[in-house]
Design a protein around this motif. Structure first.
Motif, PDB file in Angstrom:
ATOM      1  N   UNK A 135     -97.398   1.463  48.983  1.00  0.00           N
ATOM      2  CA  UNK A 135     -98.435   0.887  49.854  1.00  0.00           C
ATOM      3  C   UNK A 135     -97.936  -0.344  50.614  1.00  0.00           C
ATOM      4  N   UNK A 136     -96.649  -0.659  50.474  1.00  0.00           N
ATOM      5  CA  UNK A 136     -96.080  -1.772  51.226  1.00  0.00           C
ATOM      6  C   UNK A 136     -95.956  -3.038  50.397  1.00  0.00           C
ATOM      7  N   UNK A 137     -95.770  -4.146  51.096  1.00  0.00           N
ATOM      8  CA  UNK A 137     -95.575  -5.448  50.472  1.00  0.00           C
ATOM      9  C   UNK A 137     -96.684  -6.399  50.889  1.00  0.00           C
ATOM     10  N   UNK A 138     -97.115  -7.175  49.952  1.00  0.00           N
ATOM     11  CA  UNK A 138     -98.023  -8.280  50.246  1.00  0.00           C
ATOM     12  C   UNK A 138     -97.178  -9.541  50.199  1.00  0.00           C
ATOM     13  N   UNK A 139     -97.253 -10.342  51.255  1.00  0.00           N
ATOM     14  CA  UNK A 139     -96.480 -11.586  51.325  1.00  0.00           C
ATOM     15  C   UNK A 139     -97.410 -12.724  51.713  1.00  0.00           C
ATOM     16  N   UNK A 140     -97.224 -13.869  51.071  1.00  0.00           N
ATOM     17  CA  UNK A 140     -98.033 -15.034  51.383  1.00  0.00           C
ATOM     18  C   UNK A 140     -97.234 -16.289  51.016  1.00  0.00           C
ATOM     19  N   UNK A 141     -97.667 -17.402  51.567  1.00  0.00           N
ATOM     20  CA  UNK A 141     -97.093 -18.699  51.216  1.00  0.00           C
ATOM     21  C   UNK A 141     -98.013 -19.352  50.200  1.00  0.00           C
ATOM     22  N   UNK A 142     -97.408 -20.008  49.228  1.00  0.00           N
ATOM     23  CA  UNK A 142     -98.170 -20.654  48.172  1.00  0.00           C
ATOM     24  C   UNK A 142     -97.756 -22.109  48.014  1.00  0.00           C
ATOM     25  N   UNK A 143     -98.738 -22.906  47.667  1.00  0.00           N
ATOM     26  CA  UNK A 143     -98.529 -24.288  47.256  1.00  0.00           C
ATOM     27  C   UNK A 143     -99.293 -24.414  45.954  1.00  0.00           C
ATOM     28  N   UNK A 144     -98.683 -25.034  44.966  1.00  0.00           N
ATOM     29  CA  UNK A 144     -99.357 -25.141  43.677  1.00  0.00           C
ATOM     30  C   UNK A 144     -99.063 -26.496  43.041  1.00  0.00           C
ATOM     31  N   UNK A 145    -100.041 -26.955  42.289  1.00  0.00           N
ATOM     32  CA  UNK A 145     -99.834 -28.140  41.470  1.00  0.00           C
ATOM     33  C   UNK A 145    -100.021 -27.734  40.018  1.00  0.00           C
ATOM     34  N   UNK A 146     -99.231 -28.347  39.169  1.00  0.00           N
ATOM     35  CA  UNK A 146     -99.297 -28.133  37.731  1.00  0.00           C
ATOM     36  C   UNK A 146     -99.444 -29.496  37.080  1.00  0.00           C
ATOM     37  N   UNK A 147    -100.408 -29.623  36.187  1.00  0.00           N
ATOM     38  CA  UNK A 147    -100.528 -30.821  35.361  1.00  0.00           C
ATOM     39  C   UNK A 147    -100.178 -30.417  33.936  1.00  0.00           C
ATOM     40  N   UNK A 148     -99.506 -31.331  33.227  1.00  0.00           N
ATOM     41  CA  UNK A 148     -99.012 -31.040  31.888  1.00  0.00           C
ATOM     42  C   UNK A 148     -99.491 -32.070  30.879  1.00  0.00           C
ATOM     43  N   UNK A 149     -99.640 -31.619  29.636  1.00  0.00           N
ATOM     44  CA  UNK A 149     -99.934 -32.563  28.563  1.00  0.00           C
ATOM     45  C   UNK A 149     -98.617 -33.097  27.991  1.00  0.00           C
ATOM     46  N   UNK A 150     -98.694 -33.906  26.949  1.00  0.00           N
ATOM     47  CA  UNK A 150     -97.496 -34.528  26.376  1.00  0.00           C
ATOM     48  C   UNK A 150     -96.527 -33.518  25.775  1.00  0.00           C
TER      49      UNK A 150
END
Length: 177
Positions: A135-150
């Motif tokens: 069915x083809x390719x899905x392409x997109x640009x992503x920006x993500x933030x991750x917060x972490x515990x200790x």
């Protein structure tokens, strides 16, 4: 003369104490910088491990990167995609049904940065997803933030993508709210 020598000796002791205090402060600052650098590198590695787990379509690996109370947020879901989830079991329920829909997933990273005293990362990456049944390719640009515990577990993952591109890629453009 004796008084002058005593005064000089006292001054030398005071200066030595001040010098030692400054050395101690410098050592403490250096240790703090090294510790934050280690935390930043660990959190960057966990960010990359998350994307690798997605590429491998490994639900357990994705879930294990999250804290028990971790959240996944999609602020631009546009009524087409889940807005996110909470907790490890929520993360499992979110990702488990996603993987069988795709033949292959790739998330090449363009940029990754440590932020907020090393407790957070920002990553810019591409999404290249091969749909099943040719069915083809899905392409997109992503920006993500991750917060972490200790412990380095994800407490918050925010995924930002273009919902119009996503809707078009999955044939859902007419369903955007």
């Amino acid at each position: 003369m004796k008084r002058i020598l005593m005064a000089l000796l006292c001054a030398a002791v005071v200066l030595s104490a001040c010098k030692n205090e400054k050395v101690t402060q410098l050592e403490q600052i250096t240790k703090e910088i090294e510790m934050k650098s280690e935390i930043a590198e660990r959190n960057k590695a966990n960010t990359l491990a998350f994307l690798k787990a997605l590429e491998e379509m490994n639900t357990d690996a994705v879930v294990n990167l999250f804290a028990e109370d971790g959240v996944h947020i999609n602020p631009y879901a546009s009524g087409l995609f889940p807005e996110g989830t909470k907790g490890k079991e929520g993360v499992r329920a979110y990702w488990e049904p996603v993987f069988p829909n795709f033949e292959k997933m790739e998330f090449p990273v363009e940029e990754i940065y440590s932020m907020n005293e090393a407790a957070m990362t920002f990553v810019k990456f591409k999404g290249k997803i091969k749909l099943k049944n040719d069915a083809g390719w899905y392409k997109n640009d992503y920006y993500a933030t991750f917060k972490f515990n200790e412990e380095g577990k994800i407490t918050e993952y925010v995924e930002i993508f273009n919902p119009i591109v996503a809707a078009k890629g999955f044939g859902l453009l007419d369903q955007i709210k």
